[in-house]
Scaffold this motif. Structure first.
Motif, PDB file in Angstrom:
ATOM      1  N   ALA A  74     -41.583  -5.929 -22.863  1.00 20.77           N
ATOM      2  CA  ALA A  74     -40.175  -6.276 -22.818  1.00 20.77           C
ATOM      3  C   ALA A  74     -39.884  -5.337 -21.457  1.00 20.77           C
ATOM      4  CB  ALA A  74     -39.664  -5.435 -23.891  1.00 20.77           C
ATOM      5  N   LEU A  75     -40.395  -4.432 -21.039  1.00 15.63           N
ATOM      6  CA  LEU A  75     -40.129  -3.558 -19.962  1.00 15.63           C
ATOM      7  C   LEU A  75     -40.509  -4.159 -18.567  1.00 15.63           C
ATOM      8  CD1 LEU A  75     -40.398   0.091 -21.068  1.00 15.63           C
ATOM      9  CD2 LEU A  75     -38.434  -1.289 -21.076  1.00 15.63           C
ATOM     10  N   SER A  76     -41.534  -5.125 -18.685  1.00 17.26           N
ATOM     11  CA  SER A  76     -42.114  -5.699 -17.576  1.00 17.26           C
ATOM     12  C   SER A  76     -42.604  -4.695 -16.585  1.00 17.26           C
ATOM     13  CB  SER A  76     -41.106  -6.789 -17.012  1.00 17.26           C
ATOM     14  OG  SER A  76     -42.148  -7.495 -16.160  1.00 17.26           O
ATOM     15  N   VAL A  77     -42.445  -5.002 -15.328  1.00 16.54           N
ATOM     16  CA  VAL A  77     -43.022  -4.302 -14.135  1.00 16.54           C
ATOM     17  C   VAL A  77     -41.835  -3.339 -13.718  1.00 16.54           C
ATOM     18  CG1 VAL A  77     -45.203  -5.554 -13.692  1.00 16.54           C
ATOM     19  CG2 VAL A  77     -42.724  -6.133 -12.532  1.00 16.54           C
ATOM     20  N   THR A  78     -40.719  -3.369 -14.089  1.00 23.05           N
ATOM     21  CA  THR A  78     -39.651  -2.880 -13.488  1.00 23.05           C
ATOM     22  C   THR A  78     -39.678  -1.185 -13.618  1.00 23.05           C
ATOM     23  OG1 THR A  78     -38.383  -2.876 -15.720  1.00 23.05           O
ATOM     24  CG2 THR A  78     -37.697  -4.327 -14.130  1.00 23.05           C
ATOM     25  N   PRO A  79     -40.297  -0.414 -14.514  1.00 26.60           N
ATOM     26  CA  PRO A  79     -40.654   0.706 -14.333  1.00 26.60           C
ATOM     27  C   PRO A  79     -41.576   1.389 -12.999  1.00 26.60           C
ATOM     28  CG  PRO A  79     -40.997   0.574 -16.697  1.00 26.60           C
ATOM     29  CD  PRO A  79     -40.676  -0.802 -15.879  1.00 26.60           C
ATOM     30  N   TYR A  80     -42.343   0.375 -12.743  1.00 26.36           N
ATOM     31  CA  TYR A  80     -43.391   0.481 -11.602  1.00 26.36           C
ATOM     32  C   TYR A  80     -42.622   0.326 -10.418  1.00 26.36           C
ATOM     33  CZ  TYR A  80     -47.068  -0.271  -8.305  1.00 26.36           C
ATOM     34  OH  TYR A  80     -47.938  -0.080  -7.243  1.00 26.36           O
ATOM     35  N   ILE A  81     -41.848  -0.569 -10.166  1.00 22.87           N
ATOM     36  CA  ILE A  81     -41.024  -1.054  -9.102  1.00 22.87           C
ATOM     37  C   ILE A  81     -39.924   0.362  -8.706  1.00 22.87           C
ATOM     38  CG2 ILE A  81     -39.078  -2.642  -8.207  1.00 22.87           C
ATOM     39  CD1 ILE A  81     -40.499  -4.792  -9.608  1.00 22.87           C
ATOM     40  N   THR A  82     -39.308   0.591  -9.912  1.00 23.34           N
ATOM     41  CA  THR A  82     -38.603   1.867  -9.708  1.00 23.34           C
ATOM     42  C   THR A  82     -39.188   3.136  -9.286  1.00 23.34           C
ATOM     43  OG1 THR A  82     -37.211   0.913 -11.534  1.00 23.34           O
ATOM     44  CG2 THR A  82     -36.643   3.158 -10.737  1.00 23.34           C
ATOM     45  N   SER A  83     -40.379   3.595  -9.854  1.00 21.77           N
ATOM     46  CA  SER A  83     -41.190   4.550  -9.560  1.00 21.77           C
ATOM     47  C   SER A  83     -41.887   4.346  -8.125  1.00 21.77           C
ATOM     48  CB  SER A  83     -42.322   4.781 -10.721  1.00 21.77           C
ATOM     49  OG  SER A  83     -43.231   3.602 -10.415  1.00 21.77           O
ATOM     50  N   SER A  84     -42.036   3.113  -7.552  1.00 21.71           N
ATOM     51  CA  SER A  84     -42.631   2.888  -6.222  1.00 21.71           C
ATOM     52  C   SER A  84     -41.317   3.299  -5.244  1.00 21.71           C
ATOM     53  CB  SER A  84     -42.974   1.655  -6.171  1.00 21.71           C
ATOM     54  OG  SER A  84     -44.179   1.078  -7.083  1.00 21.71           O
ATOM     55  N   ILE A  85     -40.206   2.810  -5.548  1.00 18.78           N
ATOM     56  CA  ILE A  85     -39.219   2.939  -4.692  1.00 18.78           C
ATOM     57  C   ILE A  85     -38.938   4.624  -4.659  1.00 18.78           C
ATOM     58  CG2 ILE A  85     -36.582   2.507  -4.167  1.00 18.78           C
ATOM     59  CD1 ILE A  85     -37.215  -0.326  -5.511  1.00 18.78           C
ATOM     60  N   ILE A  86     -39.016   5.116  -5.745  1.00 18.48           N
ATOM     61  CA  ILE A  86     -38.734   6.567  -5.795  1.00 18.48           C
ATOM     62  C   ILE A  86     -39.445   7.378  -4.930  1.00 18.48           C
ATOM     63  CG2 ILE A  86     -38.603   8.482  -7.338  1.00 18.48           C
ATOM     64  CD1 ILE A  86     -37.383   7.019  -9.422  1.00 18.48           C
ATOM     65  N   MET A  87     -40.802   6.880  -5.084  1.00 19.73           N
ATOM     66  CA  MET A  87     -41.965   7.752  -4.181  1.00 19.73           C
ATOM     67  C   MET A  87     -41.815   7.578  -2.908  1.00 19.73           C
ATOM     68  SD  MET A  87     -43.655   9.545  -6.260  1.00 19.73           S
ATOM     69  CE  MET A  87     -44.885   9.979  -5.103  1.00 19.73           C
ATOM     70  N   GLN A  88     -41.342   6.149  -2.447  1.00 17.83           N
ATOM     71  CA  GLN A  88     -40.939   5.922  -1.018  1.00 17.83           C
ATOM     72  C   GLN A  88     -39.864   6.822  -0.699  1.00 17.83           C
ATOM     73  OE1 GLN A  88     -40.483   1.867  -0.395  1.00 17.83           O
ATOM     74  NE2 GLN A  88     -42.335   1.242  -1.309  1.00 17.83           N
ATOM     75  N   LEU A  89     -38.827   6.948  -1.402  1.00 19.28           N
ATOM     76  CA  LEU A  89     -37.514   8.007  -0.847  1.00 19.28           C
ATOM     77  C   LEU A  89     -38.122   9.363  -0.933  1.00 19.28           C
ATOM     78  CD1 LEU A  89     -34.742   6.244  -2.814  1.00 19.28           C
ATOM     79  CD2 LEU A  89     -34.971   5.907  -0.514  1.00 19.28           C
ATOM     80  N   MET A  90     -38.966   9.714  -1.756  1.00 17.92           N
ATOM     81  CA  MET A  90     -39.501  11.139  -1.886  1.00 17.92           C
ATOM     82  C   MET A  90     -40.623  11.478  -0.783  1.00 17.92           C
ATOM     83  SD  MET A  90     -40.144  11.561  -6.155  1.00 17.92           S
ATOM     84  CE  MET A  90     -40.731  13.271  -5.688  1.00 17.92           C
ATOM     85  N   THR A  91     -41.195  10.483  -0.382  1.00 22.60           N
ATOM     86  CA  THR A  91     -41.877  10.901   0.973  1.00 22.60           C
ATOM     87  C   THR A  91     -41.260  11.038   2.251  1.00 22.60           C
ATOM     88  OG1 THR A  91     -42.069   8.403   1.227  1.00 22.60           O
ATOM     89  CG2 THR A  91     -43.964   9.420   0.216  1.00 22.60           C
ATOM     90  N   ILE A  92     -39.944  10.533   1.973  1.00 24.81           N
ATOM     91  CA  ILE A  92     -38.956  10.889   3.475  1.00 24.81           C
ATOM     92  C   ILE A  92     -38.386  12.275   3.190  1.00 24.81           C
ATOM     93  CG2 ILE A  92     -36.943  10.101   4.671  1.00 24.81           C
ATOM     94  CD1 ILE A  92     -37.581   7.538   3.684  1.00 24.81           C
ATOM     95  N   ALA A  93     -38.081  12.581   2.018  1.00 27.49           N
ATOM     96  CA  ALA A  93     -37.248  13.871   1.550  1.00 27.49           C
ATOM     97  C   ALA A  93     -38.399  15.052   1.547  1.00 27.49           C
ATOM     98  CB  ALA A  93     -36.505  13.855   0.337  1.00 27.49           C
ATOM     99  N   ILE A  94     -39.732  15.008   1.078  1.00 28.49           N
ATOM    100  CA  ILE A  94     -40.327  16.018   0.677  1.00 28.49           C
ATOM    101  C   ILE A  94     -41.462  15.745   1.767  1.00 28.49           C
ATOM    102  CG2 ILE A  94     -41.942  16.922  -1.029  1.00 28.49           C
ATOM    103  CD1 ILE A  94     -40.560  15.634  -3.082  1.00 28.49           C
TER     104      ILE A  94
END
Length: 291
Positions: A74-94
């Motif tokens: 039911a959750l499909s791959v949306t948690p993975y996509i969201t976490s991938s985008i969060i990690m990409q943003l964190m690589t810029i900030a951290i």
């Protein structure tokens, strides 16, 4: 196109990759029809349709109907996509993550590992919120509205999301590549027959032959136009001109060529749409579940 398909199946290695990807996608579609224990799928489907409206249809298309049936995927791959985008943003900030990304293959493997952990955490959070919300609405089976019933729903949804993440990585490594995108594609395409049936019932069913024919032509023209526009937008690029300066080499002047840097117009593809739909639908779902 037919020659390309025949050539692909003649290549033994490519044939194995296509067969592996096909078998994995069959597993994905089977899991999309496998309901979670302890829930009433019919009541949940009716409740979500009346509560979420159009946002439910969009989310359901991304999950290949799994969300409507409240299956283990039911959750499909949306948690993975969201976490991938969060990690990409964190690589810029951290800075530490940015250095890790520049380390090469080892650094990227570590970031991918952190992305998996974050995916499981997001899936766990979303499944807990949905289990509590559905239980509060009385949509769990009456005999299972207890701690074990909630844990079963949470475990099934979290495990389903983690399994889809693993399947996407296996398609990337052993299949034809872009595993997560292929899983999303098969989910969206799986709803095409139902969409065609809906268009037929709305615009052609019960109409005269002439009206139905005109409606069919208009619908097909719109669908083809959308496909053409998507292909043009996907292949469109902004060419930034670059002029190299001339320099003296021996007794000759060399260089001075004019070229360009091809910059894709739509570099992010559908990721912003998926990310935005996940963000915008989550507060609505939580607010409706908890009044």
């Amino acid at each position: 196109m037919s020659n390309a398909v025949v050539s692909a199946f003649k290549n033994k290695q490519l044939r194995k990759k296509l067969l592996f990807t096909t078998l994995i996608l069959i597993v994905v579609r089977f899991g999309s029809q496998l309901p979670i224990p302890e829930i009433d799928s019919a009541q949940i489907s009716a409740y979500l349709k009346s509560t979420l409206g159009d946002s439910f249809s969009l989310l359901n298309s991304f999950t290949g109907g799994s969300f409507m049936q409240m299956s283990v995927f039911a959750l499909s791959v949306t948690p993975y996509i969201t976490s991938s985008i969060i990690m990409q943003l964190m690589t810029i900030a951290i800075p530490k993550l940015e250095e890790m990304q520049k380390e090469g293959e080892d650094g990227r493997k570590k970031i991918a590992e952190y992305t998996r952990y974050l995916t499981v955490g997001l899936a766990l959070f979303e499944s807990c919120a949905m289990a509590v919300g559905l239980g509060g609405k009385g949509l769990l089976l009456e005999d299972h509205r207890n701690v074990w019933g909630y844990l079963t729903v949470v475990a099934a949804m979290t495990a389903g999301s983690a399994l889809l993440m693993w399947i996407g990585e296996r398609i990337t490594d052993n299949g034809v590549g872009n595993g997560i995108s292929i899983v999303l594609l098969i989910n969206i395409v799986s709803g095409t027959p139902q969409d065609m049936m809906t268009l037929y019932e709305r615009f052609m069913a019960g109409k005269s032959v002439a009206v139905a024919t005109v409606a069919c032509i208009i619908v097909l023209a719109i669908i083809i136009a959308i496909f053409v526009f998507v292909i043009i937008l996907n292949d469109a690029e902004r060419r930034i001109p670059v002029q190299y300066s001339k320099k003296m080499q021996g007794r000759r002047m060399i260089g001075g060529q004019s070229t360009y840097i091809p910059l894709k117009v739509n570099t992010a593809n559908v990721i912003p749409v998926i990310f935005a739909s996940s963000i915008m639908s989550m507060p609505v779902m939580i607010a409706q579940f908890f009044h």
